[in-house]
Design an enzyme around this catalytic site. Structure first.
Site, PDB file in Angstrom:
ATOM      1  N   SER A  89       0.873  -1.177   0.000  1.00 56.71           N
ATOM      2  CA  SER A  89       0.000   0.000   0.000  1.00 56.71           C
ATOM      3  C   SER A  89       0.908   1.225   0.000  1.00 56.71           C
ATOM      4  CB  SER A  89      -0.843  -0.009   1.290  1.00 56.71           C
ATOM      5  OG  SER A  89      -1.466   1.232   1.505  1.00 56.71           O
ATOM      6  N   TYR A 110      -1.749  -1.197  10.469  1.00 57.38           N
ATOM      7  CA  TYR A 110      -1.832  -1.379   9.013  1.00 57.38           C
ATOM      8  C   TYR A 110      -0.558  -0.866   8.346  1.00 57.38           C
ATOM      9  CZ  TYR A 110      -3.810  -1.215   4.290  1.00 57.38           C
ATOM     10  OH  TYR A 110      -4.044  -1.417   2.945  1.00 57.38           O
TER      11      TYR A 110
HETATM   12  N1  LIG Z   1      -8.711  -0.300  -1.043  1.00 51.19           N
HETATM   13  C1  LIG Z   1      -7.615   0.402  -0.919  1.00 51.19           C
HETATM   14  O1  LIG Z   1      -7.650   1.633  -0.972  1.00 51.19           O
HETATM   15  C2  LIG Z   1      -6.298  -0.273  -0.718  1.00 51.19           C
HETATM   16  C3  LIG Z   1      -5.157   0.537  -0.786  1.00 51.19           C
HETATM   17  C4  LIG Z   1      -3.918  -0.057  -0.604  1.00 51.19           C
HETATM   18  C5  LIG Z   1      -3.835  -1.419  -0.363  1.00 51.19           C
HETATM   19  N2  LIG Z   1      -4.964  -2.165  -0.298  1.00 51.19           N
HETATM   20  C6  LIG Z   1      -4.814  -3.589  -0.039  1.00 51.19           C
HETATM   21  O2  LIG Z   1      -5.429  -4.310  -1.079  1.00 51.19           O
HETATM   22  C7  LIG Z   1      -5.807  -5.611  -0.605  1.00 51.19           C
HETATM   23  C8  LIG Z   1      -7.251  -5.853  -0.987  1.00 51.19           C
HETATM   24  O3  LIG Z   1      -8.055  -4.890  -0.316  1.00 51.19           O
HETATM   25  P1  LIG Z   1      -9.491  -4.406  -0.832  1.00 51.19           P
HETATM   26  O4  LIG Z   1      -9.443  -2.943  -0.909  1.00 51.19           O
HETATM   27  O5  LIG Z   1      -9.898  -5.199  -2.027  1.00 51.19           O
HETATM   28  O6  LIG Z   1     -10.343  -4.760   0.459  1.00 51.19           O
HETATM   29  P2  LIG Z   1     -11.570  -5.757   0.681  1.00 51.19           P
HETATM   30  O7  LIG Z   1     -11.890  -5.674   2.116  1.00 51.19           O
HETATM   31  O8  LIG Z   1     -12.614  -5.448  -0.321  1.00 51.19           O
HETATM   32  O9  LIG Z   1     -10.949  -7.181   0.313  1.00 51.19           O
HETATM   33  C9  LIG Z   1     -10.095  -7.893   1.169  1.00 51.19           C
HETATM   34  C10 LIG Z   1     -10.463  -9.347   1.088  1.00 51.19           C
HETATM   35  O10 LIG Z   1      -9.545 -10.101   1.899  1.00 51.19           O
HETATM   36  C11 LIG Z   1     -10.293 -11.102   2.558  1.00 51.19           C
HETATM   37  N3  LIG Z   1      -9.615 -11.546   3.771  1.00 51.19           N
HETATM   38  C12 LIG Z   1      -9.453 -10.842   4.932  1.00 51.19           C
HETATM   39  N4  LIG Z   1      -8.854 -11.611   5.855  1.00 51.19           N
HETATM   40  C13 LIG Z   1      -8.626 -12.812   5.284  1.00 51.19           C
HETATM   41  C14 LIG Z   1      -8.057 -14.016   5.733  1.00 51.19           C
HETATM   42  N5  LIG Z   1      -7.587 -14.144   6.990  1.00 51.19           N
HETATM   43  N6  LIG Z   1      -7.980 -15.069   4.889  1.00 51.19           N
HETATM   44  C15 LIG Z   1      -8.465 -14.966   3.617  1.00 51.19           C
HETATM   45  N7  LIG Z   1      -9.025 -13.848   3.127  1.00 51.19           N
HETATM   46  C16 LIG Z   1      -9.116 -12.780   3.963  1.00 51.19           C
HETATM   47  C17 LIG Z   1     -11.628 -10.440   2.882  1.00 51.19           C
HETATM   48  O11 LIG Z   1     -12.642 -11.412   3.159  1.00 51.19           O
HETATM   49  C18 LIG Z   1     -11.872  -9.635   1.630  1.00 51.19           C
HETATM   50  O12 LIG Z   1     -12.636 -10.351   0.675  1.00 51.19           O
HETATM   51  C19 LIG Z   1      -5.544  -5.596   0.895  1.00 51.19           C
HETATM   52  O13 LIG Z   1      -4.300  -6.226   1.170  1.00 51.19           O
HETATM   53  C20 LIG Z   1      -5.467  -4.125   1.216  1.00 51.19           C
HETATM   54  O14 LIG Z   1      -4.713  -3.872   2.367  1.00 51.19           O
HETATM   55  C21 LIG Z   1      -6.187  -1.621  -0.473  1.00 51.19           C
END
Ligand SMILES: NC(=O)c1ccc[n+]([C@@H]2O[C@H](COP(=O)([O-])OP(=O)(O)OC[C@H]3O[C@@H](n4cnc5c(N)ncnc54)[C@H](O)[C@@H]3O)[C@@H](O)[C@H]2O)c1
Length: 258
Positions: free
Chosen positions: A144, A157
């Site tokens: 991130s 985080y």
């Molecule tokens: N959305 C943003 O702005 C953003 C920015 C930077 C990084 N990220 C990263 O991107 C990745 C995806 O995030 P997103 O935005 O799609 O969020 P999201 O919450 O929509 O998706 C995350 C998914 O991970 C799954 N998950 C959580 N814990 C888990 C576990 N223990 N085992 C298996 N699956 C698990 C959840 O059920 C969910 O479906 C994450 O690593 C997040 O930190 C997101």
């Protein structure tokens, strides 16, 4: 769309979430056989539906990435169904709590580190031996912009996403001789459930104002879309990126250019 993944087996963790789902769709549209991994109860039906719509073979697996037996289980399921693993998009993650580090709840700190750090390590640990059998592979870990700079209000985080970058760099060097490239992506706010949760955490009374302010202060004046992250991941895992290894790539509208 190019079909860069014909004959390739791709595992996506966090496949029911915003970015993971977009990645499943992207890999499926490029011809991959996709293994979509997420927690029990998460909506893997949608991942199945999007892969089906692309005419791709998809296997949905319920697994918690923090549990080694379940990580072993999703890799084994991929091998049994599709014969091996070529790509891992190590993407499952949670946001944790929003507030001062001095008040951060210890149990949530442990949980964030378990999912975002240990889960990423376990994925690489189990997948690399399978990639070696194929003579190589590609891994992308989701960090991130919070892995690149201070994030005072999301302390655990930020720590976890810095750790993802450290693990990615180590893996890139350790596995390069096996023909396995390891890179990380660093998104800035992307329109997913996670950002809705963080916006509420930052200002429960006016989450929309948080959204609008973050969008306005981004050089491009908006959040990113999950598909824009998926496009980068699909490039990094493809043969077109054959000399890209250990790269930490932002997909953030230019926010880290400041
Ligand atoms: N959305 C943003 O702005 C953003 C920015 C930077 C990084 N990220 C990263 O991107 C990745 C995806 O995030 P997103 O935005 O799609 O969020 P999201 O919450 O929509 O998706 C995350 C998914 O991970 C799954 N998950 C959580 N814990 C888990 C576990 N223990 N085992 C298996 N699956 C698990 C959840 O059920 C969910 O479906 C994450 O690593 C997040 O930190 C997101």
């Amino acid at each position: 769309m190019d079909r860069r993944y014909e004959g390739k087996v791709v595992i996506v963790t966090g496949a029911a979430g915003g970015i993971g789902l977009a990645a499943v769709e992207r890999f499926a549209n490029e011809g991959a056989q996709v293994v979509a991994v997420d927690l029990a109860g998460s909506a893997l039906d949608e991942a199945q539906a999007r892969a089906d719509a692309a005419g791709a073979s998809v296997l949905t697996v319920t697994a918690d990435v923090t549990k080694s037996s379940e990580v072993e289980g999703y890799v084994k399921a991929a091998v049994e169904r599709f014969g091996g693993v070529d790509v891992l998009f190590n993407n499952a993650g949670i946001e944790g709590w929003v507030g001062p580090s001095t008040e951060y709840p210890e149990d949530i700190f442990d949980k964030v580190l378990a999912v975002n750090v240990k889960g990423v390590w376990l994925g690489m640990k189990q997948v690399v031996p399978e990639m070696r059998k194929r003579g190589g592979g590609a891994i992308v870990n989701t960090s991130s912009v919070a892995g690149l700079g201070a994030t005072a209000t999301i302390f655990a985080y930020g720590a976890s996403k810095h750790a993802v970058i450290g693990m990615t760099k180590s893996a890139a060097i350790e596995f390069a001789g096996d023909g396995i490239r390891t890179n990380a992506v660093c998104p800035s706010p992307i329109e997913t459930r996670m950002m809705r949760s963080l916006e509420r955490g930052i200002n429960p009374d006016a989450p929309e104002a948080v959204h609008d302010n973050m969008a306005r202060t981004n050089p491009m004046g908006r959040y990113g879309e999950p598909a824009e992250v998926a496009a980068l991941v699909a490039y990094l895992c493809s043969d077109e990126a054959s000399y890209v290894n250990g790269a930490i790539v932002t997909v953030d509208g230019g926010s880290r250019a400041r």
